[in-house]
Design a protein around this motif. Sequence first.
Motif, short mmCIF file in Angstrom:
data_model
loop_
_atom_site.label_atom_id
_atom_site.label_comp_id
_atom_site.label_asym_id
_atom_site.label_seq_id
_atom_site.Cartn_x
_atom_site.Cartn_y
_atom_site.Cartn_z
N ARG A 193 56.16 22.27 13.39
CA ARG A 193 56.57 22.29 14.80
C ARG A 193 57.70 21.29 15.02
O ARG A 193 57.67 20.17 14.51
CB ARG A 193 55.37 21.93 15.67
CG ARG A 193 55.64 22.02 17.17
CD ARG A 193 54.37 21.72 17.95
NE ARG A 193 54.62 21.80 19.38
CZ ARG A 193 53.69 21.57 20.31
NH1 ARG A 193 52.45 21.25 19.92
NH2 ARG A 193 53.98 21.65 21.58
N LYS A 194 58.70 21.69 15.79
CA LYS A 194 59.84 20.83 16.05
C LYS A 194 59.44 19.64 16.91
O LYS A 194 58.60 19.75 17.80
CB LYS A 194 60.96 21.61 16.75
CG LYS A 194 61.59 22.70 15.90
CD LYS A 194 62.73 23.38 16.64
CE LYS A 194 63.37 24.47 15.79
NZ LYS A 194 64.50 25.12 16.51
N LYS A 195 60.05 18.50 16.61
CA LYS A 195 59.82 17.28 17.37
C LYS A 195 60.99 17.02 18.30
O LYS A 195 62.11 17.49 18.06
CB LYS A 195 59.62 16.10 16.42
CG LYS A 195 58.43 16.24 15.49
CD LYS A 195 58.24 15.00 14.64
CE LYS A 195 59.37 14.81 13.66
NZ LYS A 195 59.13 13.65 12.76
N ARG B 137 69.02 20.93 14.87
CA ARG B 137 68.22 21.83 15.71
C ARG B 137 67.15 22.58 14.90
O ARG B 137 66.21 23.14 15.47
CB ARG B 137 69.13 22.83 16.43
CG ARG B 137 70.01 22.19 17.49
CD ARG B 137 70.70 23.24 18.34
NE ARG B 137 71.67 22.63 19.27
CZ ARG B 137 71.33 22.07 20.43
NH1 ARG B 137 70.07 22.06 20.81
NH2 ARG B 137 72.26 21.54 21.21
N GLY B 138 67.29 22.58 13.59
CA GLY B 138 66.27 23.21 12.76
C GLY B 138 64.96 22.44 12.74
O GLY B 138 63.91 23.01 12.43
N ALA B 139 65.03 21.13 13.07
CA ALA B 139 63.82 20.31 13.02
C ALA B 139 63.49 19.64 14.35
O ALA B 139 62.37 19.15 14.53
CB ALA B 139 63.97 19.23 11.94
N PHE B 140 64.46 19.63 15.28
CA PHE B 140 64.26 18.89 16.52
C PHE B 140 64.62 19.73 17.74
O PHE B 140 65.40 20.68 17.68
CB PHE B 140 65.13 17.62 16.54
CG PHE B 140 64.77 16.60 15.51
CD1 PHE B 140 63.76 15.68 15.75
CD2 PHE B 140 65.43 16.58 14.28
CE1 PHE B 140 63.42 14.73 14.81
CE2 PHE B 140 65.09 15.64 13.32
CZ PHE B 140 64.09 14.71 13.58
N THR B 141 64.04 19.34 18.85
CA THR B 141 64.42 19.91 20.14
C THR B 141 65.18 18.85 20.92
O THR B 141 64.80 17.69 20.92
CB THR B 141 63.18 20.33 20.94
OG1 THR B 141 62.33 19.19 21.15
CG2 THR B 141 62.41 21.42 20.21
N HIS C 24 63.53 11.88 9.88
CA HIS C 24 64.18 12.85 9.00
C HIS C 24 65.58 12.35 8.69
O HIS C 24 66.33 11.95 9.59
CB HIS C 24 64.25 14.24 9.65
CG HIS C 24 64.50 15.33 8.65
ND1 HIS C 24 63.52 16.22 8.26
CD2 HIS C 24 65.60 15.65 7.93
CE1 HIS C 24 64.02 17.05 7.36
NE2 HIS C 24 65.29 16.72 7.14
N PRO D 104 57.48 26.85 9.07
CA PRO D 104 58.08 25.54 9.34
C PRO D 104 57.24 24.73 10.30
O PRO D 104 56.57 25.29 11.18
CB PRO D 104 59.45 25.90 9.95
CG PRO D 104 59.29 27.28 10.49
CD PRO D 104 58.32 27.96 9.57
#
Length: 298
Positions: A88-90, A293-297, A204, A86
């Motif tokens: 890196r989270k943004k 939370r799967g894609a972002f912090t 997203h 996956p």
Amino acid sequence: AVHKAGEQASPGVNRDLLLAIGRPARGVADALPLHKATTKLTAGLSPDTKLAATGGFSDRTGAAVGGGIPPVTPDAFDPATLGAKPPRKKALHKLLVTGDSLSTPLDLSIARRLSGSGVKVIRDAHLGAGISKTDLVDWGRLAVTQVQKDKPDAVVVWIGANEGFPMQNPAGRDVACCSAAWAAIYANRVRQVMNTYRRGGATHVYWLTVLTPREAARQKIARVVNAAVQVAAQPWRDQITILDTIPIFTPGNRYRDSMPIGGKQTLVRESDGIHLNPTGANYLAGIVIGTLRGAFTF
């Protein structure tokens, strides 16, 4: 095969040998009863089939040549489905929660849950609006206005409580719900809105499917709307997540007012048989935030 190889070979000793062996062998093979049967069975393997001059694949582009077929791009694939690592989270700074009346009080529940997290939640519900109607607001133009103004990192969209209105096809004729022709028009409108919200991949998009309503007539519309939404998102599965509410609240598309939450049967729907009540909305808000939370912090 030996005889044919000899005919195609360059002049020389090898060609002479192949023809010397191939000519009598071919004569024997042609005399056998299996010749016609094997020729018919293997006809599809022939390398000599004459093909059309157009419509082939281009090794350079990966797209079909001719026919106006749009190419499939990497954006169409969710990395998880390919087993890829996956991205890196943004950091999530701005979250737009929008839609029709379905998006309330979900937007409020999300805002409360994210209070103090550093995420700015922009709530922009348009009650009574719809994709298949433009009398209250044209959602295509609204989406452009929203992204130009807010430039969100993520967008949560929940719309579909006011659908089923006739829409015009490219020929200018009204198409009534809920045929495949109507679904195609609806999907194209949704795809336009999705493309606006994703901002070329900078944002997203999380699009929620419509809850199964109580009334049978509304169920038919909701089913077509949800099918159209799934089709609309296909070019950008890497940037658009379809969050399906059906398995959560109405498994098998069977309406229910209450469901188990924390081991207790809990009322989650409003009396209109369409919307979530505050309890149901708060429960869904937790799922939406977990998906974020799967894609972002934050």
